[in-house]
Design a protein around this motif. Structure first.
Motif, PDB file in Angstrom:
ATOM      1  N   TYR A  47       0.823  -1.209   0.000  1.00 24.54           N
ATOM      2  CA  TYR A  47       0.000   0.000   0.000  1.00 24.54           C
ATOM      3  C   TYR A  47       0.857   1.259   0.000  1.00 24.54           C
ATOM      4  N   ASP A  48       2.157   1.119   0.363  1.00 30.69           N
ATOM      5  CA  ASP A  48       2.963   2.330   0.526  1.00 30.69           C
ATOM      6  C   ASP A  48       4.097   2.473  -0.487  1.00 30.69           C
ATOM      7  N   LYS A  49       4.394   1.427  -1.222  1.00 30.80           N
ATOM      8  CA  LYS A  49       5.523   1.523  -2.152  1.00 30.80           C
ATOM      9  C   LYS A  49       5.019   1.714  -3.579  1.00 30.80           C
ATOM     10  N   LYS A  53       2.693   6.097   5.097  1.00 26.96           N
ATOM     11  CA  LYS A  53       3.058   5.601   6.434  1.00 26.96           C
ATOM     12  C   LYS A  53       2.987   6.729   7.457  1.00 26.96           C
ATOM     13  N   THR A  54       3.549   7.892   7.063  1.00 24.13           N
ATOM     14  CA  THR A  54       3.598   9.005   8.024  1.00 24.13           C
ATOM     15  C   THR A  54       2.414   9.960   7.848  1.00 24.13           C
ATOM     16  N   HIS A  55       1.646   9.749   6.782  1.00 26.74           N
ATOM     17  CA  HIS A  55       0.518  10.631   6.438  1.00 26.74           C
ATOM     18  C   HIS A  55       0.957  12.087   6.325  1.00 26.74           C
ATOM     19  N   SER A 110      -8.466  11.816   4.259  1.00 27.92           N
ATOM     20  CA  SER A 110      -8.668  10.446   4.731  1.00 27.92           C
ATOM     21  C   SER A 110      -7.338   9.693   4.818  1.00 27.92           C
ATOM     22  N   MET A 111      -7.244   8.839   5.835  1.00 26.94           N
ATOM     23  CA  MET A 111      -6.049   7.980   5.971  1.00 26.94           C
ATOM     24  C   MET A 111      -6.103   6.876   4.916  1.00 26.94           C
ATOM     25  N   ALA A 112      -7.324   6.562   4.472  1.00 26.19           N
ATOM     26  CA  ALA A 112      -7.476   5.476   3.491  1.00 26.19           C
ATOM     27  C   ALA A 112      -6.921   5.924   2.140  1.00 26.19           C
ATOM     28  N   ASN A 113      -6.594   4.934   1.328  1.00 25.00           N
ATOM     29  CA  ASN A 113      -5.953   5.219   0.044  1.00 25.00           C
ATOM     30  C   ASN A 113      -7.019   5.535  -1.009  1.00 25.00           C
ATOM     31  N   THR A 114      -7.726   6.639  -0.844  1.00 25.87           N
ATOM     32  CA  THR A 114      -8.829   6.931  -1.747  1.00 25.87           C
ATOM     33  C   THR A 114      -8.517   8.104  -2.679  1.00 25.87           C
TER      34      THR A 114
END
Ligand SMILES: C[S@@+](CC[C@H](N)C(=O)[O-])C[C@H]1O[C@@H](n2cnc3c(N)ncnc32)[C@H](O)[C@@H]1O
Length: 536
Positions: free
Chosen positions: A218-220, A258-260, A319-323
């Motif tokens: 989700y982060d790379k 990761k760090t938002h 949002s923290m979600a990946n939207t």
């Protein structure tokens, strides 16, 4: 009456829970085990164990169905292709089979071709670009046929007269540049193995990437500068945005999931055509974590130099979600929507509404849907219910052949598009209703008449049991199920067609045909259109 296979080891309770791949994987494992039952001997691999496998077929979601040679034990392995011998590491044991991570190839797969895309080995998008297109089609057709016949409990027997209900797959004429929408993400950079050496170079910055998610992460972000699935102009824009944002990354920082922290989250490029001139139109949607017009302005000035860019919007999400869908949307340039022609009608497409992503193959898909509806002169008296209607494209394309179309859709913006699409095309016999088809109340159906034809085009999770119950009670003469997930489609067809003891979901339909269609070459995705008629 069609034969119902009882060899399938799925209980009806499990069938209702099929969300995605695990039941489909079990179907693939069951198919393998049935074909060569004698070879299987007890075997219990451990997590982390490295094994030599041979890949025998491709299952749903593009996983290779592999076997441990000496034992016949089945292992599902991502990126393994039919005919390949490989070394893989077991990551999970799942009852009768295991999942594994491919480590290296010993002998390459059958039907190997050289992929034209330089990212093919690392990118999660096109997993089968190095498999010939004919072999991809055969694998997808087999997946649909296996899932419908086994999970749906229809068997594979021939229908008398018109041949099997399981139709051969329809190929896609354009195998590249077919997507009218691509969503890229900003983030921290991931280096594929062949770039580690270059990593010594000071030119490569790991704090900025624009591209596609590394499979399973989700982060790379796999940093890419072109994608062969989209239009050439979209690729020029992608390259320009990449260079510009990387150069100005102190202001235009990439968001870190990761760090938002950071500003730029996603870049979505959508293309359509001007309804009058046919000229290419591109919508650029920049998704950011905050609204910062001054910071983004230089990028917009760069983008408006493209004559094809007719719309630039900024979705802002905290949002923290990946939207990619913002809590707020700002129009930064041009029109709020682009347009596209489909089945002789003009549709407007806004940033967050669904539109078929392969326009030319959507023509083929909708033709198949119309045929499955079996429209006749008598249909002009009939009411059509278009469930999961998006921007109304399917129902509107048949509105001139029925009495009235009622469309039902969750996303308010898509409903607004659908209503405008009806007006734009002078269609007066279509009504669009916003609502959640996963949260049906007993009053559902009160605001439209009894449907004669139901079209259902849900997204991957398929239909909610209450919606299936509504369809079963509706008495609609025809149901056409359009699906992008043959596993959940098979589960739902089983409910619609086979009575179940102890349940009020008595199967009341007869499955006439299942037509697989390849909408997305080189990816594991496959669409299918299923025609059902009310059985008396
Ligand atoms: C696969 S798309 C089909 C759209 C349309 N039939 C077409 O061909 O363009 C599925 C649609 O279902 C909508 N949807 C998803 N979940 C829903 C729900 N719970 N209730 C109603 N609509 C939903 C999505 O917003 C999307 O527009």
């Amino acid at each position: 009456m069609r034969e119902i296979s009882h060899s399938c080891a799925f209980s009806s309770a499990t069938l209702l829970q099929i969300e995605d791949s695990s039941e489909a994987n079990r179907a693939a494992v069951a198919a393998e085990s049935e074909e060569q039952p004698a070879k299987k001997v007890p075997f219990f691999p451990k997590r982390g164990q490295e094994l030599e496998l041979v890949c025998e077929s491709l299952a749903f979601k593009g996983q290779g169905v592999c076997k441990v040679l000496e034992t016949g034990y089945v292992v599902m392995c991502d990126r393994a292709l039919p005919g390949e011998r490989l070394i893989a590491r077991i990551t999970k044991r799942k009852g009768s089979y295991a999942e594994a991570l491919k480590l290296r190839t010993i002998v390459t797969h059958d039907n190997a071709v050289t992929p034209p895309c330089k990212y093919a080995e690392s990118c999660g998008g096109c997993r089968t670009q190095n498999l010939s297109y004919e072999a991809q089609l055969a694998a997808k057709e087999d997946q649909v046929h296996q899932l419908i016949s086994r999970v749906g409990r229809f068997g594979r027997s021939e229908e008398s007269g018109s041949g099997s209900y399981l139709k051969p797959i329809l190929p896609c004429a354009n195998q590249y540049h077919y997507r009218n929408k691509m969503e890229f993400s900003f983030g921290t950079r991931w280096l594929p193995p062949n770039e580690f050496v270059k990593n010594q170079s000071p030119d490569i910055k790991e704090d900025f990437a624009l591209g596609l998610h590394v499979p399973g992460s989700y982060d790379k972000i796999l940093d890419i500068r072109e994608c062969l699935l989209q239009h050439d102009v979209a690729n020029q824009i992608l390259l320009d945005v990449h260079t510009f944002c990387e150069t100005h990354r102190n202001d235009l920082s990439a968001y870190d999931t990761k760090t938002h922290s950071g500003f730029l989250r996603h870049l979505t490029l959508r293309s359509g055509h001007d309804e009058h001139t046919g000229k290419l139109q591109v919508m650029v949607n920049i998704v950011t974590s905050v609204h910062h017009p001054r910071v983004i302005k230089p990028l917009i000035e760069k983008l408006v130099t493209y004559s094809e860019v007719t719309s630039i919007v900024n979705n802002v999400t905290s949002s923290m979600a990946n939207t990619g869908v913002g809590e707020k949307q700002y129009l930064l340039y041009g029109a709020p929507a682009i347009t596209e022609r489909l089945r002789g009608l003009v549709f407007e497409i806004s940033a967050n509404s669904f539109f078929q992503t392969n326009t030319s193959q959507a023509e083929v898909l909708y033709e198949v849907v119309e045929k499955a509806c079996n429209l006749t002169e008598a249909s002009s008296e009939m009411n059509m219910l278009d469930l999961f209607c998006g921007t109304g494209t399917i129902g509107l394309s048949m509105a001139n052949k029925v009495n009235h179309v009622y469309g039902y859709e969750l996303v308010q913006e898509a409903v607004a598009n659908a209503r405008r699409n009806a007006n734009r095309n002078n269609i007066l016999n279509a009504t669009f209703i916003q609502g959640d088809l996963n949260k049906l109340t007993s009053g559902f159906g009160a605001n439209f008449p009894r449907p004669d034809i139901i079209i259902a085009d849900p997204n991957r999770p398929g239909m909610h049991p209450k919606l299936l119950q509504f369809i079963l009670k509706s008495g609609a003469a025809r149901v056409v199920y359009v699906s992008c997930n043959p596993a959940t489609c098979a589960r739902d067809l089983d409910v619609l067609c086979h009575s179940k003891d102890g349940s009020d979901l008595a199967g009341g339909y007869r499955l006439l045909s299942v037509q697989p269609i390849d909408m997305f070459p080189h990816t594991p995705h496959v669409e299918c259109v299923c025609a059902l008629e009310l059985s008396n």
